[in-house]
Design a protein around this motif. Sequence first.
Motif, PDB file in Angstrom:
ATOM      1  N   GLY A 141       0.813  -1.209   0.000  1.00 16.62           N
ATOM      2  CA  GLY A 141       0.000   0.000   0.000  1.00 16.62           C
ATOM      3  C   GLY A 141       0.842   1.253   0.000  1.00 16.62           C
ATOM      4  O   GLY A 141       0.551   2.223  -0.699  1.00 16.62           O
ATOM      5  N   LEU A 142       1.927   1.240   0.786  1.00 15.82           N
ATOM      6  CA  LEU A 142       2.817   2.394   0.825  1.00 15.82           C
ATOM      7  C   LEU A 142       3.494   2.607  -0.528  1.00 15.82           C
ATOM      8  O   LEU A 142       3.693   3.742  -0.971  1.00 15.82           O
ATOM      9  N   ASP A 143       3.844   1.518  -1.179  1.00  8.17           N
ATOM     10  CA  ASP A 143       4.467   1.636  -2.500  1.00  8.17           C
ATOM     11  C   ASP A 143       3.499   2.236  -3.514  1.00  8.17           C
ATOM     12  O   ASP A 143       3.881   3.046  -4.360  1.00  8.17           O
ATOM     13  N   TYR A 144       2.224   1.814  -3.439  1.00  8.29           N
ATOM     14  CA  TYR A 144       1.241   2.394  -4.348  1.00  8.29           C
ATOM     15  C   TYR A 144       1.093   3.886  -4.090  1.00  8.29           C
ATOM     16  O   TYR A 144       0.997   4.689  -5.017  1.00  8.29           O
ATOM     17  N   GLY A 145       1.044   4.261  -2.799  1.00 13.10           N
ATOM     18  CA  GLY A 145       0.912   5.671  -2.459  1.00 13.10           C
ATOM     19  C   GLY A 145       2.066   6.491  -2.995  1.00 13.10           C
ATOM     20  O   GLY A 145       1.884   7.606  -3.486  1.00 13.10           O
ATOM     21  N   LYS A 146       3.254   5.946  -2.929  1.00 11.43           N
ATOM     22  CA  LYS A 146       4.433   6.642  -3.458  1.00 11.43           C
ATOM     23  C   LYS A 146       4.305   6.842  -4.955  1.00 11.43           C
ATOM     24  O   LYS A 146       4.645   7.902  -5.497  1.00 11.43           O
ATOM     25  N   THR A 147       3.779   5.829  -5.648  1.00 16.67           N
ATOM     26  CA  THR A 147       3.585   5.941  -7.098  1.00 16.67           C
ATOM     27  C   THR A 147       2.483   6.935  -7.427  1.00 16.67           C
ATOM     28  O   THR A 147       2.632   7.794  -8.305  1.00 16.67           O
TER      29      THR A 147
ATOM     30  N   ARG B 267       9.806  10.998  -6.119  1.00 18.65           N
ATOM     31  CA  ARG B 267      11.022  10.367  -6.624  1.00 18.65           C
ATOM     32  C   ARG B 267      11.739   9.573  -5.540  1.00 18.65           C
ATOM     33  O   ARG B 267      12.185   8.463  -5.754  1.00 18.65           O
ATOM     34  N   GLY B 268      11.907  10.185  -4.398  1.00 17.10           N
ATOM     35  CA  GLY B 268      12.656   9.540  -3.320  1.00 17.10           C
ATOM     36  C   GLY B 268      11.868   9.519  -2.037  1.00 17.10           C
ATOM     37  O   GLY B 268      10.730   9.972  -1.953  1.00 17.10           O
ATOM     38  N   ASN B 269      12.520   9.007  -0.984  1.00 13.98           N
ATOM     39  CA  ASN B 269      11.833   8.831   0.290  1.00 13.98           C
ATOM     40  C   ASN B 269      11.740  10.115   1.092  1.00 13.98           C
ATOM     41  O   ASN B 269      10.902  10.228   1.981  1.00 13.98           O
ATOM     42  N   ARG B 270      12.594  11.119   0.811  1.00 16.95           N
ATOM     43  CA  ARG B 270      12.590  12.326   1.626  1.00 16.95           C
ATOM     44  C   ARG B 270      11.256  13.062   1.519  1.00 16.95           C
ATOM     45  O   ARG B 270      10.645  13.409   2.523  1.00 16.95           O
ATOM     46  N   SER B 271      10.810  13.297   0.302  1.00 14.01           N
ATOM     47  CA  SER B 271       9.512  13.960   0.127  1.00 14.01           C
ATOM     48  C   SER B 271       8.374  13.043   0.527  1.00 14.01           C
ATOM     49  O   SER B 271       7.368  13.471   1.096  1.00 14.01           O
ATOM     50  N   PHE B 272       8.552  11.761   0.269  1.00 14.29           N
ATOM     51  CA  PHE B 272       7.510  10.788   0.565  1.00 14.29           C
ATOM     52  C   PHE B 272       7.195  10.750   2.051  1.00 14.29           C
ATOM     53  O   PHE B 272       6.038  10.646   2.462  1.00 14.29           O
TER      54      PHE B 272
END
Length: 417
Positions: A365-371, A376-381
């Motif tokens: 679910g977290l991966d989908y949210g990132k997409t 681009r990276g984890n900092r903004s995510f």
Amino acid sequence: MAVEIWQLDGLTQIEALKRALQALGFSQALIEATTAAGEEFQHRSSYRTHNHGIRRTYRRTVSIPVGELPLDWQQTLRKLRRDQTYALSINDRMERRLGMFAWSADQSGMPIDIESAEAECALYDDLIDRSTAKAIENGEDPAEAQPRWAYLRSTAEELRRFATHHGASHPTMERFDRNYRGFTGLESRQTPMKMFTALRAPTLPVTLATARIQLEEANATSNVAHRHQRRLKACARGITVACPPRARDVVDRIFWGKGVFYHADTNSYSFKYTQSKVEKMLNVNFQPSFNIFFNALLLGDNDPRYLPQFRDQAMTQRRPIFLRYEGDPVAYGWFGRTWDDAIGSSSHLARTLLQTFLADLGEPGLDYGKTAMGHRGNRSFQKYRDDHARKISADVAADAFSDRANDFATDDIEDLL
């Protein structure tokens, strides 16, 4: 005769112009444009319930326009745009921050120079005062109200970014780095207001269900203009629950056949466009259950049997998917106000709500949210994840580590000794 005509109301003037164009043999396209202008003028005169709100472009009262900044600053800014060093949104934000820097320096009697530490302090003093006053205006205790340190951190970031390309001295760069780190630390200890708002907002499943109900209610509305307006809002919320876009992309990137596509093999729609902020391709497929919203935008009040024809026409013409009753694209701020009516905050909060909801699904679910949010990276995510989402991620990682440890037998370990 001309004087008498132009003393009449606007609609009569347009009719007189149309007759003149016909009599003088002007092109049919120009005559049709005059007709369209008359229809729009008449509509705006008789239908005033649609709030267009402020437009994207406006002049700030605490900022100096780019054209009035120092010439060497303007040259650096033009070069950054010409070379496409940063995304368009970053260039815009950098120019706004520099405009506020120049305004604060001018108001305090300091030189408009990034080498001036006093001018930079004047900028931060103004930002702190304005941000604190806004927090008090929003209901915070005046004795405990603080500025939004994220706002000052982003300002320090843009100043440092500009100074890097402008050739600032080493002491100045050290000062910018120091201030940026300081504001970053203050930001990390301040719970973002969006997290408090998220606790009061309805969950996205509830928002989706509400959007479906509102779509049915919109279709039952008797006034055609009101029906279109309510349908448009319900569809905007229903579609973007699964993939909340940035406001700029709503008006610049999301068009039928260019950003929004239909897949006949799966009977579903998708978003596929290059995002304006990060310049990264967003590619998200919607489940067929979302078709009700996409199809409603295409059909309007027409019979469903005409859906394939309307869809092909919209794809060919590359029309914006969100059009006002008059046929024009929605204003920049419309999308945010639509979400504000639904969850009590702008569409930016919807991105946080999506990530929070998807946290219950674990890492997939977290991966989908990132997409879906186009990071681009984890900092903004990480900024879009609340404490609940972080806890879910930590628990998943701990369980995975524990399972992996249990898979090792004693004999396997002894072989390594």
